[in-house]
Structure formats: structure tokens, C-alpha cells
Design a protein around this motif. Structure first.
Motif, short mmCIF file in Angstrom:
data_model
loop_
_atom_site.label_atom_id
_atom_site.label_comp_id
_atom_site.label_asym_id
_atom_site.label_seq_id
_atom_site.Cartn_x
_atom_site.Cartn_y
_atom_site.Cartn_z
N SER A 37 0.82 -1.21 0.00
CA SER A 37 0.00 0.00 0.00
C SER A 37 0.86 1.27 0.00
O SER A 37 0.40 2.33 -0.43
N ASP A 38 2.13 1.16 0.44
CA ASP A 38 3.03 2.32 0.42
C ASP A 38 3.56 2.59 -0.99
O ASP A 38 4.17 3.63 -1.23
N GLY A 39 3.35 1.64 -1.91
CA GLY A 39 3.83 1.79 -3.29
C GLY A 39 5.32 1.57 -3.44
O GLY A 39 5.85 1.60 -4.53
N LYS A 40 6.02 1.31 -2.33
CA LYS A 40 7.47 1.17 -2.37
C LYS A 40 7.94 -0.25 -2.05
O LYS A 40 9.04 -0.62 -2.41
N THR A 41 7.12 -1.01 -1.36
CA THR A 41 7.48 -2.37 -1.01
C THR A 41 6.90 -3.30 -2.06
O THR A 41 5.69 -3.34 -2.27
N VAL A 42 7.81 -4.02 -2.75
CA VAL A 42 7.38 -4.90 -3.84
C VAL A 42 7.89 -6.31 -3.58
O VAL A 42 9.07 -6.49 -3.24
N THR A 43 7.03 -7.29 -3.72
CA THR A 43 7.42 -8.69 -3.60
C THR A 43 7.00 -9.40 -4.87
O THR A 43 5.83 -9.33 -5.26
N ASP A 57 13.64 1.31 1.30
CA ASP A 57 14.96 1.93 1.26
C ASP A 57 15.79 1.45 0.06
O ASP A 57 16.98 1.69 -0.01
N GLN A 58 15.15 0.73 -0.86
CA GLN A 58 15.76 0.18 -2.07
C GLN A 58 16.64 -1.05 -1.83
O GLN A 58 17.35 -1.50 -2.72
N THR A 72 21.12 -10.46 -0.52
CA THR A 72 20.59 -9.14 -0.16
C THR A 72 21.53 -8.07 -0.67
O THR A 72 22.74 -8.13 -0.41
N THR A 73 20.99 -7.10 -1.40
CA THR A 73 21.78 -5.97 -1.89
C THR A 73 21.23 -4.71 -1.23
O THR A 73 20.06 -4.38 -1.38
N TYR A 74 22.09 -4.04 -0.45
CA TYR A 74 21.69 -2.82 0.25
C TYR A 74 21.93 -1.61 -0.64
O TYR A 74 22.75 -1.65 -1.57
N SER A 75 21.24 -0.53 -0.33
CA SER A 75 21.34 0.68 -1.15
C SER A 75 22.74 1.28 -1.16
O SER A 75 23.11 1.97 -2.10
N ASP A 76 23.57 0.97 -0.13
CA ASP A 76 24.95 1.49 -0.10
C ASP A 76 25.90 0.60 -0.91
O ASP A 76 27.09 0.87 -0.96
N GLY A 77 25.39 -0.47 -1.53
CA GLY A 77 26.20 -1.33 -2.37
C GLY A 77 26.67 -2.61 -1.70
O GLY A 77 27.18 -3.51 -2.37
N LEU A 78 26.51 -2.73 -0.38
CA LEU A 78 26.89 -3.96 0.31
C LEU A 78 25.99 -5.10 -0.16
O LEU A 78 24.77 -4.94 -0.26
N GLU A 79 26.61 -6.26 -0.47
CA GLU A 79 25.85 -7.44 -0.84
C GLU A 79 26.14 -8.54 0.18
O GLU A 79 27.29 -8.77 0.53
#
Length: 192
Positions: A37-43, A57-58, A72-79
Motif C-alpha cells: 500500500s506504500d507503493g514502495k514495497t514490492v514482492t 529503502d531500495q 541481499t543488496t543494500y542501497s549502499d552497495g553492500l551485498e
């Protein structure tokens, strides 16, 4: 959840909009997508069992069903990869990698080619780019391996070196030096 609206498309895709604001899209191949419903969380749940989640948070979390592995890939580039056997790998944006094995051994791979392994008993092994290796044992002993020799240093100051030609040299904390040839014959001993 109650359905507010349902739309069937000619390509076989079906979209359902729920009263809570979530969107569900079902594809003919069995894959389906849920947009929160937030439009940002996609599964996205794929037909093969893989699941991809995109967080607000991407951060992207991808679960490989066959391999039972999560990437898991974080927005700061950490995988971060988590394997079914308990192994965890962290791949940093600067190129460094950290691997935690199931026995809790940690191996660091640095961008300059150096490696460091930390074992559960406290032993640390460092490997340089030239292949030389330093081992620090939890009992205070230290070992150095190079292409020319292997050397062990003891807490009492004794240093034993074995050269590639088989010759051995032992320097004791007292100052005594003993040298043996490749066959173990003493060729020098400075007894004090």
C-alpha cells in the motif's frame, strides 16, 4: 483482504487492487507480484519458487529457492549472501569480501590481494600477495612461510628456521645457535 477492483488483461495477466491499497498482479506463468500500500514495497514470487523483495529503502532481497540461498543488496552497495549450509559472504562496495564459514572461521579477501583467516580457536593466518604466509597461534607462537624458508617463533624467544634446502637453524632465547644440515647433522652449535 477485500478486493476493490479486478482487471483481466488480454495477455492473461490479472490485476487485483485491494481495499487496503495493495496491488496484486498474477501472470499466466504462475509468477505474481505484490505492491504494498506504500507503493514502495514490492514482492515478486516467481513460478520456480524464487522470491524477490524490494524494500522502501531500495534494499533488494532475492531468495533462490533451488539453492536455498538469500542474496541481499543494500542501497549502499553492500551485498550479503546467506547459503543453506550457514555460510555468509559479505561483498563490500570497495571490493573487499568477508566470508564466515559454518564453523565460524572468518576469511577476509582484500582488494590488494591479501587474505586473512581467523579461526574459531583464535589462530590468524595472513597471506600476502607474494604468497608468503604469517600464522599467529593462540599459544603465542608465530610462523612465517616464504618461498625461501619456514620460521617458527616461540614466546620464550626461540626461533627455528627450516630453509628450502633442508638446513635448519635454531636460535634460542639464551643466545645459543644450532645449525643442522639437511640430513639432521649438527654443523654448528654455540653452547653457552
Amino acid at each position: 483482504e477485500e478486493i476493490q477492483r479486478e482487471t483481466a488483461y488480454p495477455d492473461g495477466k490479472v490485476e487485483k487492487v485491494l481495499k487496503n491499497g495493495c496491488h496484486l498482479v498474477f501472470f499466466p506463468n504462475g509468477t505474481w507480484k505484490k505492491v504494498g500500500s506504500d507503493g514502495k514495497t514490492v514482492t515478486i514470487t516467481f513460478f520456480n519458487g524464487d522470491v524477490k523483495q524490494i524494500m522502501p529503502d531500495q534494499t533488494v532481497i532475492y531468495y533462490y529457492a533451488d539453492a536455498k540461498t538469500t542474496h541481499t543488496t543494500y542501497s549502499d552497495g553492500l551485498e550479503v549472501l546467506q547459503f543453506s549450509n550457514g555460510q555468509i559472504e559479505k561483498h563490500y562496495p570497495d571490493g573487499k569480501k568477508e566470508i564466515t564459514f559454518p564453523d565460524q572461521t572468518i576469511k577476509n579477501l582484500f582488494t590488494d590481494g591479501q587474505e586473512e583467516s581467523i579461526f574459531p580457536d583464535g589462530t590468524i593466518v595472513r597471506v600476502q600477495r607474494d604468497g608468503s604466509k604469517t600464522i599467529e597461534f593462540n599459544n603465542g607462537q608465530r610462523e612465517l612461510h616464504t618461498s625461501q624458508f619456514k620460521r617458527r617463533e616461540y614466546p620464550d624467544g626461540t626461533v627455528k628456521t627450516v630453509y628450502m634446502n633442508g638446513q635448519q637453524e635454531t636460535k634460542y632465547g639464551s643466545g645459543r645457535v644450532r645449525v643442522k644440515d639437511k640430513d639432521g647433522n649438527i654443523i654448528m652449535d654455540t653452547k653457552l
